[in-house]
Structure formats: C-alpha cells, structure tokens
Design a protein around this motif. Structure first.
Motif, PDB file in Angstrom:
ATOM      1  N   LEU A  83      -5.735  -1.593  -5.844  1.00 21.10           N
ATOM      2  CA  LEU A  83      -4.338  -1.199  -5.890  1.00 21.10           C
ATOM      3  C   LEU A  83      -3.777  -1.793  -7.172  1.00 21.10           C
ATOM      4  CD1 LEU A  83      -1.855   0.103  -4.506  1.00 21.10           C
ATOM      5  CD2 LEU A  83      -1.428  -2.120  -3.429  1.00 21.10           C
ATOM      6  N   GLY A  84      -3.707  -0.996  -8.204  1.00 25.13           N
ATOM      7  CA  GLY A  84      -3.303  -1.526  -9.511  1.00 25.13           C
ATOM      8  C   GLY A  84      -4.260  -2.627  -9.912  1.00 25.13           C
ATOM      9  N   PRO A  85      -3.730  -3.790 -10.270  1.00 27.45           N
ATOM     10  CA  PRO A  85      -4.601  -4.888 -10.702  1.00 27.45           C
ATOM     11  C   PRO A  85      -5.211  -5.688  -9.551  1.00 27.45           C
ATOM     12  CG  PRO A  85      -2.320  -5.562 -10.863  1.00 27.45           C
ATOM     13  CD  PRO A  85      -2.318  -4.103 -10.437  1.00 27.45           C
ATOM     14  N   TYR A  86      -4.915  -5.323  -8.319  1.00 26.63           N
ATOM     15  CA  TYR A  86      -5.353  -6.086  -7.161  1.00 26.63           C
ATOM     16  C   TYR A  86      -6.512  -5.398  -6.436  1.00 26.63           C
ATOM     17  CZ  TYR A  86      -0.787  -8.095  -7.992  1.00 26.63           C
ATOM     18  OH  TYR A  86       0.295  -8.683  -8.583  1.00 26.63           O
ATOM     19  N   THR A  87      -7.388  -6.203  -5.880  1.00 19.28           N
ATOM     20  CA  THR A  87      -8.423  -5.693  -4.991  1.00 19.28           C
ATOM     21  C   THR A  87      -8.052  -6.115  -3.581  1.00 19.28           C
ATOM     22  OG1 THR A  87     -10.120  -5.863  -6.702  1.00 19.28           O
ATOM     23  CG2 THR A  87     -10.878  -5.724  -4.419  1.00 19.28           C
ATOM     24  N   LEU A  88      -7.768  -5.137  -2.731  1.00 22.19           N
ATOM     25  CA  LEU A  88      -7.419  -5.412  -1.341  1.00 22.19           C
ATOM     26  C   LEU A  88      -8.693  -5.520  -0.528  1.00 22.19           C
ATOM     27  CD1 LEU A  88      -4.516  -2.837  -0.844  1.00 22.19           C
ATOM     28  CD2 LEU A  88      -4.434  -5.126  -1.853  1.00 22.19           C
ATOM     29  N   LYS A  89      -8.741  -6.484   0.395  1.00 21.95           N
ATOM     30  CA  LYS A  89      -9.964  -6.691   1.189  1.00 21.95           C
ATOM     31  C   LYS A  89     -10.184  -5.601   2.227  1.00 21.95           C
ATOM     32  CE  LYS A  89      -7.541 -10.257   3.796  1.00 21.95           C
ATOM     33  NZ  LYS A  89      -7.530 -11.685   4.073  1.00 21.95           N
ATOM     34  N   ASN A  90      -9.140  -4.842   2.527  1.00 23.48           N
ATOM     35  CA  ASN A  90      -9.251  -3.691   3.417  1.00 23.48           C
ATOM     36  C   ASN A  90      -8.045  -2.791   3.180  1.00 23.48           C
ATOM     37  OD1 ASN A  90      -7.047  -4.578   5.204  1.00 23.48           O
ATOM     38  ND2 ASN A  90      -8.494  -6.139   5.878  1.00 23.48           N
ATOM     39  N   ARG A  91      -7.959  -1.722   3.925  1.00 24.71           N
ATOM     40  CA  ARG A  91      -6.877  -0.746   3.726  1.00 24.71           C
ATOM     41  C   ARG A  91      -5.813  -0.846   4.812  1.00 24.71           C
ATOM     42  NH1 ARG A  91     -10.050   4.154   1.009  1.00 24.71           N
ATOM     43  NH2 ARG A  91     -11.677   2.894   0.061  1.00 24.71           N
ATOM     44  N   VAL A  92      -5.795  -1.958   5.497  1.00 25.15           N
ATOM     45  CA  VAL A  92      -4.798  -2.201   6.540  1.00 25.15           C
ATOM     46  C   VAL A  92      -3.546  -2.751   5.856  1.00 25.15           C
ATOM     47  CG1 VAL A  92      -4.250  -3.541   8.605  1.00 25.15           C
ATOM     48  CG2 VAL A  92      -6.576  -2.659   8.262  1.00 25.15           C
ATOM     49  N   VAL A  93      -2.399  -2.156   6.152  1.00 25.71           N
ATOM     50  CA  VAL A  93      -1.137  -2.563   5.540  1.00 25.71           C
ATOM     51  C   VAL A  93      -0.152  -2.942   6.638  1.00 25.71           C
ATOM     52  CG1 VAL A  93       0.808  -1.809   4.112  1.00 25.71           C
ATOM     53  CG2 VAL A  93      -1.509  -1.043   3.565  1.00 25.71           C
ATOM     54  N   LEU A  94       0.485  -4.108   6.472  1.00 26.69           N
ATOM     55  CA  LEU A  94       1.564  -4.515   7.364  1.00 26.69           C
ATOM     56  C   LEU A  94       2.863  -4.059   6.708  1.00 26.69           C
ATOM     57  CD1 LEU A  94       2.472  -6.229   9.889  1.00 26.69           C
ATOM     58  CD2 LEU A  94       2.900  -8.042   8.238  1.00 26.69           C
ATOM     59  N   PRO A  95       3.566  -3.103   7.317  1.00 29.89           N
ATOM     60  CA  PRO A  95       4.806  -2.602   6.711  1.00 29.89           C
ATOM     61  C   PRO A  95       5.945  -3.598   6.899  1.00 29.89           C
ATOM     62  CG  PRO A  95       4.497  -1.606   8.847  1.00 29.89           C
ATOM     63  CD  PRO A  95       3.274  -2.459   8.591  1.00 29.89           C
ATOM     64  N   PRO A  96       7.044  -3.387   6.185  1.00 29.09           N
ATOM     65  CA  PRO A  96       8.188  -4.277   6.360  1.00 29.09           C
ATOM     66  C   PRO A  96       8.787  -4.115   7.754  1.00 29.09           C
ATOM     67  CG  PRO A  96       8.763  -2.448   4.921  1.00 29.09           C
ATOM     68  CD  PRO A  96       7.292  -2.343   5.198  1.00 29.09           C
ATOM     69  N   LEU A  97       8.929  -5.230   8.459  1.00 30.40           N
ATOM     70  CA  LEU A  97       9.495  -5.234   9.803  1.00 30.40           C
ATOM     71  C   LEU A  97      10.544  -6.344   9.882  1.00 30.40           C
ATOM     72  CD1 LEU A  97       6.067  -5.129  11.661  1.00 30.40           C
ATOM     73  CD2 LEU A  97       7.647  -3.214  11.411  1.00 30.40           C
ATOM     74  N   THR A  98      11.761  -6.004  10.218  1.00 28.93           N
ATOM     75  CA  THR A  98      12.808  -7.012  10.312  1.00 28.93           C
ATOM     76  C   THR A  98      12.591  -7.850  11.564  1.00 28.93           C
ATOM     77  OG1 THR A  98      14.334  -5.613   9.122  1.00 28.93           O
ATOM     78  CG2 THR A  98      15.291  -7.398  10.420  1.00 28.93           C
ATOM     79  N   ARG A  99      12.419  -9.140  11.404  1.00 28.60           N
ATOM     80  CA  ARG A  99      12.148 -10.051  12.506  1.00 28.60           C
ATOM     81  C   ARG A  99      13.393 -10.837  12.915  1.00 28.60           C
ATOM     82  NH1 ARG A  99       8.240  -7.268  13.525  1.00 28.60           N
ATOM     83  NH2 ARG A  99       9.750  -7.279  15.151  1.00 28.60           N
TER      84      ARG A  99
END
Length: 105
Positions: free
Chosen positions: A13-29
């Motif tokens: 993802l751009g300059p980053y290597t993600l360890k997987n394709r799982v994404v935590l979306p923004p969630l208001t806590r």
C-alpha cells in the motif's frame, strides 16, 4: 489451498507492506478521558488488541474543539491529547501494525 488465502497474504500500500489485507475501519468508541477528550490506556489496549489487522484507521479525531461531533471522542489539539495519542500509537507500532489517524471536523 484456502479459498480466502489472498486475505491473509501481504500486499503493498504505497510505501508500506501490509502483513495481510484485513482493515479495521474507523469506529467511534467514545472512550476518551474526561475532561479534555484525551486518548488513554483503554484506547491503547483496544487498538493494541486489534494489531493483527494489516491496517487500522482510528476513530475520528477532532483537530480543534469546534470539530467534535460526538461526546467523549479524542482530540489532538492540546498537548495532553497529543501525548495520549503517542501512547496509543506506540502500543500499535510495538505490535508491528500500521496505524492511520482519522481527522474530522
């Protein structure tokens, strides 16, 4: 071969290597320390527990007092708030995860 093998494989993802394709979306806590809307240990634990995701986006973070949309959401416009987010970010980075803070007004 697993049917969803790609989900758990690395991706760039751009300059980053993600360890997987799982994404935590923004969630208001709504868990910031009051008074002051300061990111805290509970938030550091929350995001640290989810550091297995390849990429995480934090809850909305107001950049000034007038930008607060919900009660008890963390800001990043005071020094105490900045220090609180540093604690959260350290927790996530120490567990090898990438972290993007979501800013809203």
């Amino acid at each position: 071969m697993m049917k969803n093998e790609a989900l758990f494989s690395e991706i760039n993802l751009g300059p980053y290597t993600l360890k997987n394709r799982v994404v935590l979306p923004p969630l208001t806590r709504s868990r910031s320390t009051q008074p002051g809307n300061i990111a805290n240990d509970l938030m550091a634990d929350y995001y640290g527990q989810r550091a297995g995701a390849g990429f995480m986006v934090t809850e909305g973070t107001q950049i000034e007092p007038r930008g607060q949309g919900y009660a008890w959401t963390p800001g990043i416009h005071s020094q105490d708030q900045i220090e609180g987010w540093k604690k959260v970010t350290r927790e996530v980075h120490d567990k090898g995860a990438l972290f993007l803070r979501s800013f809203g007004m």
